[in-house]
Every structure is written in structure tokens, then in C-alpha cells.
Write a protein that holds these residues in place. Structure first.
Motif, short mmCIF file in Angstrom:
data_model
loop_
_atom_site.label_atom_id
_atom_site.label_comp_id
_atom_site.label_asym_id
_atom_site.label_seq_id
_atom_site.Cartn_x
_atom_site.Cartn_y
_atom_site.Cartn_z
N UNK A 26 0.85 -1.19 0.00
CA UNK A 26 0.00 0.00 0.00
C UNK A 26 0.89 1.25 0.00
N UNK A 27 0.29 2.41 -0.04
CA UNK A 27 1.08 3.65 -0.01
C UNK A 27 1.91 3.74 1.27
N UNK A 31 8.00 4.46 -0.39
CA UNK A 31 8.95 5.50 0.00
C UNK A 31 10.28 4.85 0.33
N UNK A 32 11.18 4.81 -0.63
CA UNK A 32 12.44 4.09 -0.43
C UNK A 32 13.53 4.97 0.14
N UNK A 33 14.79 4.52 -0.06
CA UNK A 33 15.95 5.25 0.46
C UNK A 33 15.96 6.67 -0.09
N UNK A 205 5.35 11.95 -2.24
CA UNK A 205 5.40 12.91 -3.34
C UNK A 205 6.85 13.19 -3.72
N UNK A 206 7.06 13.41 -5.01
CA UNK A 206 8.38 13.81 -5.50
C UNK A 206 8.21 14.91 -6.54
N UNK A 270 13.53 19.25 -2.63
CA UNK A 270 14.16 18.56 -3.75
C UNK A 270 14.30 17.06 -3.53
N UNK A 271 13.58 16.53 -2.56
CA UNK A 271 13.64 15.11 -2.22
C UNK A 271 12.22 14.52 -2.17
N UNK A 272 12.09 13.23 -2.38
CA UNK A 272 10.78 12.59 -2.15
C UNK A 272 10.38 12.74 -0.69
N UNK A 273 9.10 12.92 -0.46
CA UNK A 273 8.58 13.15 0.90
C UNK A 273 7.41 12.21 1.16
#
Length: 782
Positions: A26-27, A31-33, A205-206, A270-273
Motif C-alpha cells: 500500500x502507499x 517510499x524508499x531510500x 510525493x516527489x 528537492x527530495x521525495x517526501x
């Protein structure tokens, strides 16, 4: 045209094994490294002026990569009215309203930074209850309501009334003035219900190459796309939304929620959150089924004819209008449903309070209005001395009858369903002996719901191996529509096995627009769009096959993965051979389809402030239950429960049965257990499962299920949505059965043991709701 029977089967869920073994991602599992963890700083007061919000110290703390506030998203969004900012702006309107969002390397660092944000608030008077909000001198939750952008014109608004929808058909005053009628006046009240989905609201989000990618647990990917773009002040095309498997929704995820916060933080850092609500946040800020208060009056002849009806429904929308503004529409079709009415006037009002906003919930608006309508119906029967089943059978809507807004109903559906229930009651002995000295009661109730049709798009690609891929914006929220109904429909149209149909998960970059998953619309709207796409694919396949077999397309049939000559089983070619042939000659075969509701006419001029004036696909249900009430404890035991449900055509009886069993159990929670209460400070008192009582395994009762097929429907193969309606009648059935058992006037839900005991011992007088005047015009704006 394929045989509809080819689509009918008890296909098991293809996602069941992974879900049972915990392999579904699931969501919340994503969200990885390199992904930052985010939290929201939320207000802890119901109403206050924001004097200072200082993030300087928090920004310098270890691991912090971004902090965003109202300055980063100044716009507003909403339904009907753009009244909802992303962050509290200028003032706080409810306990739990977001003030800032923080992203950091770890969740602990984000939480520490959020706690370090300096907030200075000046407390303001708050309105917690609707009666308080509607007093002439009540503080306004939105003092600037006149300046908000109106997104749909035509509704009355004033003060703390966010929206008012009305229906006026016929001369109600004349009906109530008749000398031969009995006037019955009833009031009812219900509390909030939490969806309690296993997966909380969550998003990753990215921001890359100038575009946002939002991976989220939602029922409405295109609404998330549009709302995020509006709040960020960008074009919707700059937002891509993808949706993995969703761990439950029930309407909670039928609105944009956490996605814009995560998008802002992703752009700033500037990073996935990744942002996930805690269970406590889900409880305190859940978009609950709203608390509501209802007055309903009817003028009825001694023979049982309803010559006039009027009602006012107050719906608490909390601090912002949200879905409740849309749902004011539904009162006309739920409280104004079920029965033929001579003349009618209804008002449904969404009321602002300084409490957490409410939202959509399975059979929204209908569950409590059906409770009110059916209890009112029993009070009518008591007043005129008429049998409850006979009164219902005399008055239920049938072919050619007018609905509340003047819609002409097609087909006799509810009457035969009620007859079926009467026959079922006669076939089996009463469970009264099982009451064993407790009070026994029984009730049969009816309900009217609808399929929320609307725009959908689908693409079907024929693959070289003879399989097909279905591309839509549909979301699998647990109902099974995406993994059972749609593969069955596409397979039947193309002569394939359902397991040969690949169903893509929602991706707004790949699939066309769709309203979203809710209101029982997936099988109908996405099914119709998929059917249209298949028609194009079939045409292309038959043309290629006709050339290969040197025969006419009309002499060919699709079945079992082949295109065969009619009447000659085993002849022809495989679909894989057709796909390969087409690929070499004209290119791959694909088709696209679209659907939207045709729009059924209402009576001109009788409805105001409505988003839907008439129902494209009405859906009906009849429930019967028997209860035993313990006179010493107030505990209610359900002894038996039977459902007759209108399904149009049953594509998958196994799947529908699962929906009905689950919907009834969820309804039992609403009727008997689940109670959310709000303290004088505006805070919801139930912050977790320790204090919010949902049905447990021992509360589940086996439901006897009977499907009613053949009712008119514009759905593909005549289907209707089956997942929304099972909860509709449950509160009504339980309340009417408890009233039958106790001889007391049941006016509130849930019927917890303390409330039932208070009824039995007459500790409290009847509910009055003096703030809803008996004179309908005194409480209506428009």
C-alpha cells in the motif's frame, strides 16, 4: 453482441492471496531510500486568531530539510464554494487544523522540529453545536463568507449556513390544511461515524523535471490532481497521480487530503517526501459521516395516503463545507425517497461549526435519512392505526410515480422486493423464542439510493499473446470492482478468460479522466467505458479475422480465446494469431471508450442548490431484522438479519454477498456501537480504538441475502453498483425493531446500552430540537 451470461460468474479475487499473506504494498509501505519523513503541526484549539507563527528555530534543527506554511499555499478549494485553505490562514477554525508541515531525514526529527515552531494564538469564541451556530448572535466560523469564490451558483447561504438545498413541489400548505388528514411530526438526531480504514491517509510525493509525482492512497486521483494544482497555483498537467492498492476508503479518501502538503515539501526540499496520518490524527481529523438533526412532518389520510410532507435536515459540515455541500443534494432522494408524495418541500442545510470537517461515507446522507424516514413511517402507522408493512406496500414508489423532485420512476422494483420480504418472513418461524425472556422486536424497512454515474474513460490494448490490458483511472479500494467485475466484463466482450485481462492501476498520465471510486459507480461507469472500448477492439479483431478466414465479420464469433465461424466450434484462429497479424499489417489493436450519465429530467423549477436533481440509476433495498433487548442492561442482540437488494444484473454473486455482509456489519456499528462525541472545547473525544467501539467478531451476524435482478439500469449488461447500498437500511432496521421491542420512541442513534436503558426507564423526555421550527419557512433561507 456477446452473451451477458458469459460475464456472469463467481470469479474469486485475484488480489486475495497477496492481501492475506501481507504481500500487498500500500502507499504506507512505499517510499524508499532518500525519502524524507513529514509531519503536520496541528492547532490544539477550536477557534483562535493566529498572532505569530515562527519557524526559524525549527528550520535550523538537525535533519530538517523543509518547512512550509500558509505563505506557500495561499489559495482555497472546495465543493460549491472555495472556502478551504490548505493551512489555517489568519485564524484557526477547528482543533487539529494544520498550521505548518515539516520534512526531515527521520520522523523523530520532523516531530521535534514541529514541536519547536513557535505559535502564538488569541482564543476566539467557538460554536461547537449546530443549534449554537444557528442562533442569531452566533460567532461566524467564516466572517468573510460573502467574499468566497462560488463554484456552483444557485444555493442560498448566510451566516453559519454554508449551503442550503431545497425542494418545493406542489401545494404543501393546502395538503396540511386538509380536514381529513392526520399530521405526524417527528425529530431525530444522529452522531458522527469514523470510516476507520486500516490504511490511514498516506502519500509519497516527489518533484522531478518540473512536475510532481504523487503516489497516494485515494479514491479520486483526478480530484487530487486538480486540487493540488489549484492550491499550488500550477497547471493540473504538472501533476501526475498514481494509486497503489488502497487499504480501505469508505469515502474517507474521496477528497484531496495530505497530497498538497507532501508536494510542497518535495518541491522545497528537492527530495521525495512521505506523509502518513497517525491513528490519532485519523480519529481527530477524520472526514466522518456527519452528525445530523432532522425534523420531518407528514399529512396522511386515514387510508394511508401521504398527501403532504415537509422536512428540514441539518448537516454538520464542521469548519469547512467539503462534501457536505454536495450531499445536501441527497436529502431529496433519500429522505424524499421510498414513497409517493402528494406535495413535498424539503430543506437540507450544511452548517459550519468549529469542529473537524466531515466528509463522504458509504451511502452518505442516506443512512441517517433512511433511519429518520423509516422511524417516521412507523410513527405514522401508529398514529393512523395501520399495519406497517401494508402502509409501505401501499406507498412505495413504482412505475410512473413521481419522486420528490418530479422525476418519473421506471419499473416496479421496490413493491415486488417488499413482497419478497413478506414471503420470506412467512416461510420461517419467528426467532422470538431465542429472546429467552428479553424483549423481542422485528421490523422490515425500505431504502432508496442511487448509482453516482459520471464521466469515465477506458482504453483496451490487445496484446501479442492474445491477452488484453485495461487502462483506466479506477482504484481498487477493497470492493473488488477492479479485480472482479471489470475483468469479467472485458473478458466477456472479447471472448477471453478474466485472468487474461490485465487491469492497470490508476495513473493520471496514462488513463483518461474519471470522477473517482465511490457511490457504487465503478462497475457501472468504468464498466460502460470499458465496454465501449471493447466494441472498437472487437470490430478491429473481426475485420482482421475475416480477412484471414475469407468470410464476413458478421459470420464470426469470439469465444474461448478464439475467433470462430458461427456454428463451427474449433474453427477459425486464436486471438493471439489475430493480434500478431494485425501488428504486422496495420499495427497493434486498441480501442478507447467513454461514458457519462445521460441525465434524467427533474420537474423544472422545484429544486434549488442541487448538484443532482434526478437519479440516473435508482437502487433499492429492503431489510428485515429481529432483535432481543435486555431490559436490565439495554444490550441489543440481533437475532436474524435478511436483505433483499436490487442489483440490476448480478455479475458476481459471491462478490456481492461479501459486500452485503460487510455493509450490514458496518451498519450495525453505526446503529449500535460507534459513537464519536465532541467536548466543549471542540475536540473529538475518541482518539483511538480504546475509546471507539467498532463491531467485533462476536458482533457479526450471518446475513440472509436475496438478490433482486431485472430492474431497469443503464449500466453495462444491466448492472447496478452493489457495494454502497448494503449499509443504507441498517440503522433504520435496528431502530424500528428496537422501538417494536420496547414500545419506546427511538429518535437517536447509536443505540448503545446506556441509551436503550434510558429509553426503557424513561430517564429522558422526548427529543425536541426546538431550533428546527415546525414552520418550515421559518428555518429556510431560500
Amino acid at each position: 453482441m456477446p452473451d451477458p451470461a458469459a460475464a456472469t460468474m463467481d470469479l474469486p479475487r485475484r488480489d486475495a492471496r497477496d492481501k492475506l499473506q501481507g504481500r500487498t504494498r500500500y502507499t504506507v509501505d512505499r517510499g524508499g531510500a532518500g525519502t524524507l519523513q513529514a509531519v503536520l503541526l496541528r492547532a490544539e484549539v477550536a477557534s483562535a486568531r493566529i498572532l505569530r507563527l515562527d519557524t526559524a528555530k525549527a528550520r535550523s534543527m538537525p535533519g530538517v530539510r523543509a518547512i512550509v506554511t500558509a505563505e506557500d499555499a495561499p489559495g482555497r478549494h472546495g465543493i460549491g464554494i472555495a472556502d478551504h485553505p490548505l493551512f489555517a490562514t489568519g485564524c484557526v477554525r477547528y482543533d487539529g487544523e494544520p498550521l505548518a508541515a515539516v520534512a526531515a531525514e527521520t520522523l523523530e526529527q520532523a516531530e521535534a522540529a514541529a514541536a519547536a515552531i513557535a505559535v502564538e494564538l488569541e482564543p476566539l469564541p467557538a460554536v461547537i453545536e449546530m443549534a449554537q451556530a444557528l442562533t442569531p448572535d452566533a460567532p461566524l466560523v467564516h466572517p468573510d463568507w460573502r467574499d468566497y469564490e462560488v463554484l456552483l451558483a444557485g444555493a442560498a447561504r448566510a451566516g453559519n449556513v454554508a449551503w442550503e438545498a431545497t425542494v418545493v413541489r406542489g401545494d404543501v400548505d393546502a395538503a396540511f390544511a386538509r380536514a381529513d388528514v392526520t399530521i405526524v411530526d417527528s425529530v431525530f438526531r444522529v452522531g458522527r461515524q469514523n470510516h476507520l480504514s486500516f490504511e490511514p491517509r498516506a502519500v509519497v510525493a516527489s518533484y522531478e523535471d518540473g512536475r510532481f509525482h504523487i503516489e497516494t492512497s485515494t479514491q479520486v486521483p483526478w480530484s487530487v490532481r486538480a486540487t493540488t494544482a489549484k492550491l499550488l497555483g500550477i497547471a493540473p498537467s504538472q501533476v501526475r497521480v498514481t494509486v497503489p492498492a488502497v487499504g480501505g476508503g469508505f469515502g474517507l479518501k474521496f477528497d484531496c487530503a495530505l497530497e498538497p502538503f507532501a508536494a510542497l515539501l518535495a518541491r522545497a526540499s528537492g527530495r521525495p517526501v512521505k506523509l502518513v496520518n497517525s491513528r490519532r490524527e485519523e480519529m481527530l481529523t477524520c472526514l466522518c459521516r456527519e452528525n445530523a438533526e432532522i425534523r420531518i412532518r407528514s399529512a396522511v389520510t386515514a387510508e394511508g395516503e401521504i398527501v403532504g410532507r415537509e422536512a428540514v435536515v441539518l448537516m454538520d459540515c464542521g469548519a469547512y463545507g467539503g462534501e457536505q455541500i454536495f450531499l445536501t443534494t441527497m436529502t431529496a432522494h433519500t429522505l424524499g425517497g421510498n414513497y409517493r408524495l402528494g406535495a413535498v418541500r424539503l430543506a437540507s442545510r450544511a452548517v459550519y461549526t468549529n469542529t473537524a470537517p466531515n466528509g463522504a461515507f458509504r451511502a452518505c446522507n442516506g443512512v441517517y435519512n433512511t433511519f429518520a424516514l423509516e422511524r417516521h413511517t412507523d410513527e405514522i402507522c401508529a398514529a393512523i392505526g395501520m399495519d406497517r408493512l401494508a402502509f409501505r406496500r401501499r406507498n412505495v414508489l413504482g412505475d410512473g410515480d413521481l419522486g420528490a423532485t418530479g422525476q418519473v420512476f421506471e419499473g416496479d422494483v421496490l413493491g415486488p422486493m417488499l413482497d419478497k420480504m413478506v414471503a420470506l418472513r412467512a416461510e420461517k418461524p419467528s426467532r422470538a423464542p431465542r429472546a429467552e425472556g428479553r424483549l423481542h422486536g422485528r421490523a422490515s424497512v425500505v431504502g432508496t439510493w442511487f448509482v453516482f454515474v459520471g464521466p469515465s474513460a477506458a482504453t483496451v490494448n490487445l496484446n501479442p499473446d492474445g491477452s488484453a490490458t485495461l487502462v483506466t483511472s479506477g482504484v481498487e479500494i477493497g470492493s473488488g470492482s477492479m479485480v472482479q467485475a471489470l475483468p469479467q466484463i472485458v473478458a466477456a466482450e472479447l471472448g477471453l478468460k478474466p485472468e487474461d485481462v490485465v487491469v492497470r492501476t490508476a495513473d493520471t498520465d496514462a488513463a483518461g479522466y474519471d470522477v473517482g471510486v465511490g457511490g457504487g459507480r465503478t462497475t457501472v461507469s468504468l464498466g460502460a467505458a470499458s465496454t465501449a472500448a471493447c466494441v472498437e477492439v472487437r470490430r478491429k479483431m473481426l475485420k482482421v479475422a475475416a480477412d484471414m478466414l475469407e468470410t464476413a465479420p458478421e459470420d464470426l464469433v469470439l469465444a474461448k480465446g478464439r475467433v470462430e465461424i458461427v456454428g463451427i466450434p474449433g474453427s477459425g484462429v486464436t486471438i493471439a494469431e489475430i493480434a500478431a497479424r494485425a501488428q504486422s499489417l496495420t499495427g497493434p489493436i486498441s480501442g478507447s471508450g467513454a461514458f457519462t450519465g445521460p441525465g434524467v429530467a427533474a420537474m423544472p423549477g422545484c429544486a434549488a442548490g442541487h448538484f443532482i436533481e434526478a437519479l440516473d440509476i435508482p437502487v433499492f433495498a429492503v431489510h428485515d431484522c429481529e432483535v432481543a433487548v435486555d431490559p436490565d442492561t439495554g444490550h441489543v442482540e440481533v437475532l436474524a438479519y435478511t436483505v433483499v437488494q436490487d442489483v440490476g444484473r448480478a455479475l458476481n454473486r459471491r462478490a456481492i454477498a461479501g459486500q452485503i455482509q460487510g455493509g450490514v456489519v458496518q451498519g450495525l456499528g453505526y446503529a449500535l456501537h460507534e459513537e464519536m462525541s465532541i467536548g466543549p472545547d471542540g475536540r473529538i473525544l475518541q482518539s483511538g480504538l480504546e475509546t471507539y467501539r467498532v463491531p467485533l467478531a462476536e458482533d457479526v451476524v450471518p446475513v440472509e441475502i436475496h438478490l433482486h435482478e431485472g430492474a431497469p439500469s443503464i449500466g453495462p449488461l444491466g448492472v447496478k453498483g452493489a457495494g454502497e447500498v448494503p449499509i443504507l437500511n441498517v440503522g433504520a432496521a435496528i431502530a424500528c425493531a428496537v422501538a417494536d421491542a420496547t414500545g419506546r420512541r427511538v429518535q437517536e442513534l447509536p443505540l448503545t446500552p446506556p441509551r436503550v436503558l434510558a429509553l426503557l426507564r424513561e430517564r429522558e423526555g422526548p427529543l425536541e430540537l426546538a431550533h428546527i421550527a415546525k414552520d418550515w419557512r421559518e428555518k429556510v433561507l431560500g
